[in-house]
Design an enzyme around this catalytic site. Structure first.
Site, PDB file in Angstrom:
ATOM      1  N   ARG A   1      -8.271   5.549   1.503  1.00  0.00           N
ATOM      2  CA  ARG A   1      -6.308   6.107   1.894  1.00  0.00           C
ATOM      3  C   ARG A   1      -7.596   7.388   1.411  1.00  0.00           C
ATOM      4  O   ARG A   1      -6.839   8.533   1.662  1.00  0.00           O
ATOM      5  CB  ARG A   1      -5.909   5.766   0.287  1.00  0.00           C
ATOM      6  CG  ARG A   1      -5.488   5.007   0.641  1.00  0.00           C
ATOM      7  CD  ARG A   1      -4.226   3.907   0.995  1.00  0.00           C
ATOM      8  NE  ARG A   1      -3.934   2.585   0.513  1.00  0.00           N
ATOM      9  CZ  ARG A   1      -2.702   2.668   0.732  1.00  0.00           C
ATOM     10  NH1 ARG A   1      -1.658   3.344  -0.155  1.00  0.00           N
ATOM     11  NH2 ARG A   1      -2.316   1.205   0.513  1.00  0.00           N
TER      12      ARG A   1
ATOM     13  N   ARG B   1      -0.534  10.212   2.114  1.00  0.00           N
ATOM     14  CA  ARG B   1       0.209  11.694   1.855  1.00  0.00           C
ATOM     15  C   ARG B   1      -0.347  12.762   0.924  1.00  0.00           C
ATOM     16  O   ARG B   1       0.492  13.160   0.940  1.00  0.00           O
ATOM     17  CB  ARG B   1       1.960  10.741   0.822  1.00  0.00           C
ATOM     18  CG  ARG B   1       2.472  10.011   1.690  1.00  0.00           C
ATOM     19  CD  ARG B   1       3.012   8.350   1.010  1.00  0.00           C
ATOM     20  NE  ARG B   1       2.516   7.940   0.358  1.00  0.00           N
ATOM     21  CZ  ARG B   1       2.906   6.671  -0.559  1.00  0.00           C
ATOM     22  NH1 ARG B   1       4.314   6.736  -0.575  1.00  0.00           N
ATOM     23  NH2 ARG B   1       1.825   5.976  -0.447  1.00  0.00           N
TER      24      ARG B   1
ATOM     25  N   ARG C   1       3.751  11.821   9.583  1.00  0.00           N
ATOM     26  CA  ARG C   1       4.619  10.817   9.054  1.00  0.00           C
ATOM     27  C   ARG C   1       6.809  11.559   9.777  1.00  0.00           C
ATOM     28  O   ARG C   1       7.573  10.870   9.746  1.00  0.00           O
ATOM     29  CB  ARG C   1       4.292  10.777   7.620  1.00  0.00           C
ATOM     30  CG  ARG C   1       5.548   9.108   7.128  1.00  0.00           C
ATOM     31  CD  ARG C   1       5.026   9.027   5.943  1.00  0.00           C
ATOM     32  NE  ARG C   1       6.108   7.632   5.619  1.00  0.00           N
ATOM     33  CZ  ARG C   1       6.742   7.568   4.550  1.00  0.00           C
ATOM     34  NH1 ARG C   1       7.530   8.310   4.693  1.00  0.00           N
ATOM     35  NH2 ARG C   1       7.072   6.767   4.110  1.00  0.00           N
TER      36      ARG C   1
ATOM     37  N   ASP D   1      -2.435  -0.506   8.708  1.00  0.00           N
ATOM     38  CA  ASP D   1      -1.851  -1.681   7.307  1.00  0.00           C
ATOM     39  C   ASP D   1      -3.032  -3.051   6.821  1.00  0.00           C
ATOM     40  O   ASP D   1      -2.352  -3.456   8.427  1.00  0.00           O
ATOM     41  CB  ASP D   1      -0.851  -1.789   6.748  1.00  0.00           C
ATOM     42  CG  ASP D   1      -0.682  -1.853   5.589  1.00  0.00           C
ATOM     43  OD1 ASP D   1      -1.216  -0.574   4.473  1.00  0.00           O
ATOM     44  OD2 ASP D   1      -0.335  -3.184   5.019  1.00  0.00           O
TER      45      ASP D   1
ATOM     46  N   TYR E   1       1.507 -10.755  -1.057  1.00  0.00           N
ATOM     47  CA  TYR E   1       2.130 -10.181  -0.197  1.00  0.00           C
ATOM     48  C   TYR E   1       3.077 -11.214  -0.077  1.00  0.00           C
ATOM     49  O   TYR E   1       4.159 -11.713   0.550  1.00  0.00           O
ATOM     50  CB  TYR E   1       2.069  -9.125   0.846  1.00  0.00           C
ATOM     51  CG  TYR E   1       0.793  -8.035   0.140  1.00  0.00           C
ATOM     52  CD1 TYR E   1       2.149  -6.965  -0.533  1.00  0.00           C
ATOM     53  CD2 TYR E   1       0.026  -7.530   0.186  1.00  0.00           C
ATOM     54  CE1 TYR E   1       1.314  -6.132  -0.780  1.00  0.00           C
ATOM     55  CE2 TYR E   1      -0.804  -6.658  -0.996  1.00  0.00           C
ATOM     56  CZ  TYR E   1       0.601  -5.699  -1.384  1.00  0.00           C
ATOM     57  OH  TYR E   1      -0.395  -4.803  -1.305  1.00  0.00           O
TER      58      TYR E   1
HETATM   59  O1  1CP Z   1      -7.462   4.079   3.984  1.00  0.00           O
HETATM   60  C1  1CP Z   1      -7.170   4.585   4.937  1.00  0.00           C
HETATM   61  O2  1CP Z   1      -6.986   5.933   4.757  1.00  0.00           O
HETATM   62  C2  1CP Z   1      -6.594   3.999   5.691  1.00  0.00           C
HETATM   63  C3  1CP Z   1      -5.219   3.253   5.937  1.00  0.00           C
HETATM   64  C4  1CP Z   1      -4.761   2.347   4.707  1.00  0.00           C
HETATM   65  C5  1CP Z   1      -5.499   1.067   4.118  1.00  0.00           C
HETATM   66  C6  1CP Z   1      -7.142   1.040   4.682  1.00  0.00           C
HETATM   67  C7  1CP Z   1      -3.618   2.095   4.581  1.00  0.00           C
HETATM   68  C8  1CP Z   1      -2.276   2.792   5.179  1.00  0.00           C
HETATM   69  N1  1CP Z   1      -3.388   1.155   3.764  1.00  0.00           N
HETATM   70  C9  1CP Z   1      -4.625   0.086   3.850  1.00  0.00           C
HETATM   71  C10 1CP Z   1      -4.666  -0.840   3.687  1.00  0.00           C
HETATM   72  C11 1CP Z   1      -4.248  -1.447   2.508  1.00  0.00           C
HETATM   73  N2  1CP Z   1      -2.106  -1.476   2.009  1.00  0.00           N
HETATM   74  C12 1CP Z   1      -4.521  -2.567   1.229  1.00  0.00           C
HETATM   75  C13 1CP Z   1      -5.482  -2.739   0.195  1.00  0.00           C
HETATM   76  C14 1CP Z   1      -6.129  -1.212   0.087  1.00  0.00           C
HETATM   77  C15 1CP Z   1      -6.046  -0.623  -1.523  1.00  0.00           C
HETATM   78  O3  1CP Z   1      -5.570  -1.528  -2.425  1.00  0.00           O
HETATM   79  O4  1CP Z   1      -5.065   0.319  -1.375  1.00  0.00           O
HETATM   80  C16 1CP Z   1      -2.906  -2.851   0.349  1.00  0.00           C
HETATM   81  C17 1CP Z   1      -3.209  -3.623  -0.745  1.00  0.00           C
HETATM   82  C18 1CP Z   1      -2.393  -2.223   1.243  1.00  0.00           C
HETATM   83  C19 1CP Z   1      -1.044  -2.403   1.120  1.00  0.00           C
HETATM   84  C20 1CP Z   1       0.144  -1.935   0.655  1.00  0.00           C
HETATM   85  N3  1CP Z   1       0.703  -0.646   2.376  1.00  0.00           N
HETATM   86  C21 1CP Z   1       0.687  -0.713  -0.079  1.00  0.00           C
HETATM   87  C22 1CP Z   1       0.322  -1.061  -1.226  1.00  0.00           C
HETATM   88  C23 1CP Z   1       1.835  -1.549  -2.134  1.00  0.00           C
HETATM   89  C24 1CP Z   1       1.660  -1.965  -3.205  1.00  0.00           C
HETATM   90  O5  1CP Z   1       0.695  -3.426  -3.799  1.00  0.00           O
HETATM   91  O6  1CP Z   1       1.436  -1.548  -4.071  1.00  0.00           O
HETATM   92  C25 1CP Z   1       1.703   0.634   0.644  1.00  0.00           C
HETATM   93  C26 1CP Z   1       2.120   1.426  -0.122  1.00  0.00           C
HETATM   94  C27 1CP Z   1       1.281   0.206   1.843  1.00  0.00           C
HETATM   95  C28 1CP Z   1       2.113   1.530   3.118  1.00  0.00           C
HETATM   96  C29 1CP Z   1       0.601   2.789   3.192  1.00  0.00           C
HETATM   97  N4  1CP Z   1      -0.108   1.663   3.996  1.00  0.00           N
HETATM   98  C30 1CP Z   1      -1.021   2.904   4.185  1.00  0.00           C
HETATM   99  C31 1CP Z   1      -0.547   4.283   3.849  1.00  0.00           C
HETATM  100  C32 1CP Z   1      -1.086   5.596   4.152  1.00  0.00           C
HETATM  101  C33 1CP Z   1       0.997   3.838   3.227  1.00  0.00           C
HETATM  102  C34 1CP Z   1       2.214   4.314   2.631  1.00  0.00           C
HETATM  103  C35 1CP Z   1       2.992   4.807   3.622  1.00  0.00           C
HETATM  104  C36 1CP Z   1       3.677   5.632   3.612  1.00  0.00           C
HETATM  105  O7  1CP Z   1       4.622   5.753   2.719  1.00  0.00           O
HETATM  106  O8  1CP Z   1       3.239   6.657   4.579  1.00  0.00           O
END
Ligand code: 1CP
Length: 363
Positions: A27, A31, A40, A77, A154
């Protein structure tokens, strides 16, 4: 394609000597960066960013402009796959991802198929191609996917879960349907990672974020075998390499949260690297995996809430722990957090972490 100017990350995954331990952060684009929040706002939504290859590229590159990171990770994602399978991904502000349709029955699972990578998921492959071009060999680009089990969480729960009641009930009451879902997810993950590799991803990571919510018996039934199948079948890349389709082997990293009990199994899967969370000492992880794989990790992300001095101390501790468990060598270690960064983290602290990894590990 341009030759890589910084190949520390790929060398470490091959357990070859490097001048400094490479570092990237899960990540790292997100944000906590004001420039991310600005992009964004302009794009309107997270999905609006992820589905526009130029915006996805911009956001991928943002952390690299600030910090001396050794790898870039595709901005996308894990939920792109279930979205492309027709489940209808959307985001509710403050609540995270949700699906319009869920998978709860054999009939639901039977409707799922592997999406076409160059149509339904073309925006991901286009992002990989644009990012590779813009990176111009600065550092390698990591492509990624969720694990079959984590995606299923999910898809069955309909969004992020806390107790995973529905999918665990399915595991207990209707394991055949869950296996059918995991099997189609595995086919999709393999096709997705192979397509990212063909588009230019130079390493691949599978996130088994929810593997650790399973009992050992259930992990061994519902997550591990599918990770092993991914490692086995993606490795057919070796064949494609021999046939001249790929220039070189593209390494695979298996990251699991709460899955340190299975390190030996993950190390024997055929993957090149294993990502570990902060609940295990890196030295212990290195001793238990005996040089079979590179290890990636593993600071508690909350370390970034510490002072610069505390961050430096924890970085050194992790680097030393790895070296002690690895027969006195720092090789084969990719520095990372044990899980992703949070939106309220201070970017200045990230710089402290990254610079300390490089300074303290210099050979
Ligand atoms: O790492 C990076 O910088 C690359 C981008 C990336 C990656 C690798 C994003 C952007 N998401 C992910 C993978 C991801 N997405 C995982 C596996 C990694 C981890 O465990 O963190 C998971 C479980 C998700 C699912 C997901 N998508 C969540 C988590 C929800 C939960 O169950 O708690 C969320 C909040 C997202 C949206 C998302 N994806 C990425 C970002 C930056 C965001 C937030 C979006 C925003 O509001 O701007």
């Amino acid at each position: 394609m341009t030759a890589l100017k910084n190949d520390r990350f790929l060398r470490a995954l091959r357990r070859e000597p490097v001048d400094r331990t490479p570092v990237w952060l899960m990540r790292q684009a997100g944000r906590y960066l004001p420039e991310y929040r600005a992009t964004r706002k302009e794009a309107g939504s997270f999905l609006g960013m992820a589905k526009n290859p130029d915006v996805a590229c911009e956001v991928t590159l943002q952390p690299l402009r600030r910090f001396d990171l050794d790898a870039a990770i595709l901005f996308s994602d894990i939920l792109t796959i279930p979205d492309a399978m027709g489940l209808g991904l959307y985001f509710v502000e403050g609540e995270g991802p949700k699906f319009e349709r869920t998978v709860r029955s054999a009939a639901d699972a039977a409707k799922l198929g592997v999406p076409d990578m160059e149509t339904e998921l073309r925006y991901v492959m286009d992002a990989v191609r644009v990012i590779r071009r813009e990176l111009d060999g600065k550092v390698p680009l990591i492509g990624f996917s969720g694990s079959p089990w984590t995606l299923a969480c999910y898809m069955v729960e309909g969004g992020g879960g806390k107790d995973f009641a529905r999918i665990k009930a399915m595991a207990l009451n209707d394991p055949e349907t869950l296996h059918q879902l995991l099997s189609v997810n595995t086919d999709a993950v393999i096709a997705y990672l192979a397509a990212q590799r063909a588009a230019g991803a130079q390493a691949l990571q599978v996130f088994d974020t929810w593997g650790g919510v399973l009992s050992p018996a259930m992990y061994r039934e519902f997550s591990l075998p599918y990770l092993q199948r991914i490692a086995r079948e993606l490795d057919r890349g070796a064949l494609r390499q021999a046939q001249g389709e790929l220039d070189e082997h593209v390494p695979l990293i298996l990251f699991g949260k709460g899955t340190a009990a299975y390190l030996e199994d993950l190390a024997a899967s055929g993957a090149d690297g294993v990502g570990v969370d902060w609940l295990v000492e890196l030295g212990e992880a290195a001793r238990r995996t005996q040089g079979k794989v590179a290890l990636q990790g593993n600071l508690d992300p909350a370390t970034l809430y510490g002072s610069p001095d505390a961050i430096r101390r924890e970085v050194r501790r992790a680097l030393d722990s790895y070296r002690d468990g690895n027969g006195g060598s720092r090789d084969g270690h990719v520095f990372n957090l044990g899980h992703g960064m949070s939106p309220d983290m201070n970017p200045d602290h990230v710089a402290v972490l990254v610079d300390e990894v490089h300074a303290y590990s210099a050979r």
